[in-house]
Design an enzyme around this catalytic site. Structure first.
Site, PDB file in Angstrom:
ATOM      1  N   SER A   1      37.717  81.528  26.830  1.00  0.00           N
ATOM      2  CA  SER A   1      36.912  82.299  27.762  1.00  0.00           C
ATOM      3  C   SER A   1      37.508  83.671  27.933  1.00  0.00           C
ATOM      4  CB  SER A   1      36.907  81.605  29.118  1.00  0.00           C
ATOM      5  OG  SER A   1      38.240  81.609  29.605  1.00  0.00           O
ATOM      6  N   LYS A   2      36.656  84.591  28.339  1.00  0.00           N
ATOM      7  CA  LYS A   2      37.161  85.955  28.427  1.00  0.00           C
ATOM      8  C   LYS A   2      38.085  86.162  29.620  1.00  0.00           C
ATOM      9  CE  LYS A   2      33.626  88.958  30.454  1.00  0.00           C
ATOM     10  NZ  LYS A   2      32.496  89.789  30.189  1.00  0.00           N
TER      11      LYS A   2
END
Ligand code: GLU
Length: 496
Positions: free
Chosen positions: A255-256
């Protein structure tokens, strides 16, 4: 039969590193077998998809050298390769109609309110959330008449009510087994006549003559629906193969918040596509001789679908940096020169105005700009303790601001430029410097630490390693979110 594979990203944001990973595996499989690699854009969710995002996908695949044989911007015999264009050609509707005519799908007239009520009841009764099939038994003539009278409806698949779905995915020791009764009567065609992902993907894989669908395991849950659709539509299904998802260090899906996921970020940081591909290749596969550094051609040669990593590989940026170094140091002199120029030039115009007040010679740029290009900086521990604070307080403040900036950068629409950062940090100071009415004495003391002068000095030293720098917010903007957050972390370690 020639191997034909595809990637089918949805253009809903920045081009994702997961797309490159799946793209690489598909590309190597296709090329190893002398087959074709197709890019299809799945944009049936028109509220989330954008043209800009599709363009960024094309650009990122080209940058990596994962050149597709067929795709939206390169054409091909089985186009169009964008689903929204295929919708307009009426390509999906007829398959939905076929299923209805066969009695394998039905019209459902439930309104959004009815469905919400259904969910609320199921939630309250602790039952699984799924469509309760209330329109499944409507006599077809009645359903047709209601539709003809203009009542909105969706088309749902008539999933089997009993029995088990069993599939052998060649990468998994255990077969995939699911009870049909847990599987919803999936919507295939929405009330506006657009297909859902499930119908569109199965129809397109068939029409595009895809032989193998190699995708991330998050799609395993959809597999029963996909196999069922193939069967009912009379298609020979492609072989479905589900590979491990890229993961953060804590094993959650990449995930960012925890890793840069935007492919274009890697390009902007100066990573070489060869290094990124090599890194992704090692996540999915290993070299038969245990070699660490290898290029795309070599990967194609030894690629073996049966040896793909199925346990979610952990994405480790340090490993990528290490590979980048290996690739870089072995560049031929000309390419190295070009790479250095590219790296310097890419940021030159943005940086030069920041230093011009402090320069007497052109060469001064080099030392002024050092913290902006460097991988890391080494602030002096003493410089990290502002006047009036002790080490522990400085460390605490660094940690607080690091967390706040990290959360800010991960925000959906966060802008990392000087004015936005200034506004964010000044608001943060205002908020945190006011202790809550019920604050303990410790909390009151901590609130006093939130002084602009103190915090600005800490941010400057931690992110540049120096006590002097160009204006702080321009500096933070140019160093970039990821590096600033990383350097704030390194600075805390110095204060231990
Ligand atoms: N459109 C899906 C995605 O965005 C593709 C899934 C598949 O490969 O079937 O990942």
């Amino acid at each position: 039969m020639s191997v034909r594979v595809r990637i089918a990203p949805s253009p809903t944001g920045d081009p994702h590193v997961g797309t490159a990973y799946i793209g690489l595996l598909n590309y190597c499989f296709a090329k190893h077998h002398g087959g074709q690699f197709v890019l299809r854009i799945e944009d049936t969710d028109q509220t989330r998809c954008t043209e800009a995002s599709a363009q960024a996908i094309y650009a990122s695949m080209k940058w990596l050298g994962l050149n597709y044989d067929e795709g939206p911007d390169v054409g091909g015999a089985r186009g169009p390769y964008i689903q929204s264009e295929r919708v307009k050609l009426g390509l999906y509707r007829k398959y939905a109609d076929q299923l209805v005519a066969q009695g394998d799908a039905y019209y459902c007239f439930c309104t959004a309110r009815e469905l919400d009520g259904m969910k609320a009841r199921q939630r309250a009764a602790n039952e699984p959330i799924m469509y309760d099939r209330r329109h499944r038994g409507l006599p077809p003539a009645e359903a047709q008449a209601r539709a003809a009278a203009g009542e909105p409806y969706v088309v749902r698949m008539k999933a089997p009510l009993e029995g088990e779905f069993v599939y052998r995915d060649r990468l998994r020791k255990q077969p995939v087994v699911k009870g049909w009764k847990e599987i919803d009567d999936q919507v295939l065609l929405k009330s506006d006549g657009w297909p859902t992902y499930h119908l569109a993907a199965v129809v397109d894989d068939h029409l595009m003559a895809i032989t193998h669908v190699i995708r991330a395991e998050e799609w395993l849950n959809s597999l029963p629906k996909h196999i069922w659709l193939n069967e009912k539509l009379g298609f020979t299904p492609p072989e479905y193969v589900h590979v491990g998802l890229l993961r953060n260090a804590d094993k959650s899906k990449i995930s960012k918040r925890k890793n840069p996921t935007n492919l274009m970020w890697y390009k902007a940081q100066g990573f070489m596509p060869e290094a990124l591909l090599n890194f992704l290749a090692l996540l999915g596969h290993s070299h038969p001789d245990g070699k660490e550094k290898f290029g795309l051609e070599e990967m194609i040669a030894f690629f073996d679908l049966d040896r793909i990593n199925v346990a979610g590989p952990v994405f480790d940026l340090a490993k990528l940096r290490h590979l980048q170094g290996q690739w870089f140091r072995e560049l031929p002199p000309e390419r190295m020169r070009a790479e250095v120029h590219r790296a310097v030039d890419a940021r030159f115009d943005a940086l030069l105005p920041l230093f011009k007040e402090r320069m007497a010679f052109g060469g001064d740029f080099v030392w002024q700009a050092e913290p902006f290009y460097a991988d890391s900086v080494s602030p002096h521990a003493d410089d990290l303790v502002p006047k009036g604070l002790d080490k522990a307080q400085a460390k605490w403040l660094l940690e607080q601001v690091q967390q706040a900036l990290k959360a800010y950068a991960a925000g959906e629409n966060a802008v990392w430029d000087a004015p936005s950062l200034e506004a964010f940090i000044r608001t943060l100071i205002t908020e945190r410097s006011q202790p809550a009415a019920d604050a303990t004495p410790d909390q009151q003391a901590q609130a006093k630490l939130w002084q602009p002068k103190t915090l600005f000095m800490l941010l400057r030293v931690a992110s540049t390693g120096k006590k002097e720098s160009p204006p702080l917010f321009d500096t933070l903007a140019q160093i970039g979110a990821l590096r600033v957050v990383e350097r704030l972390g390194m600075a805390q370690q110095k204060l231990r």
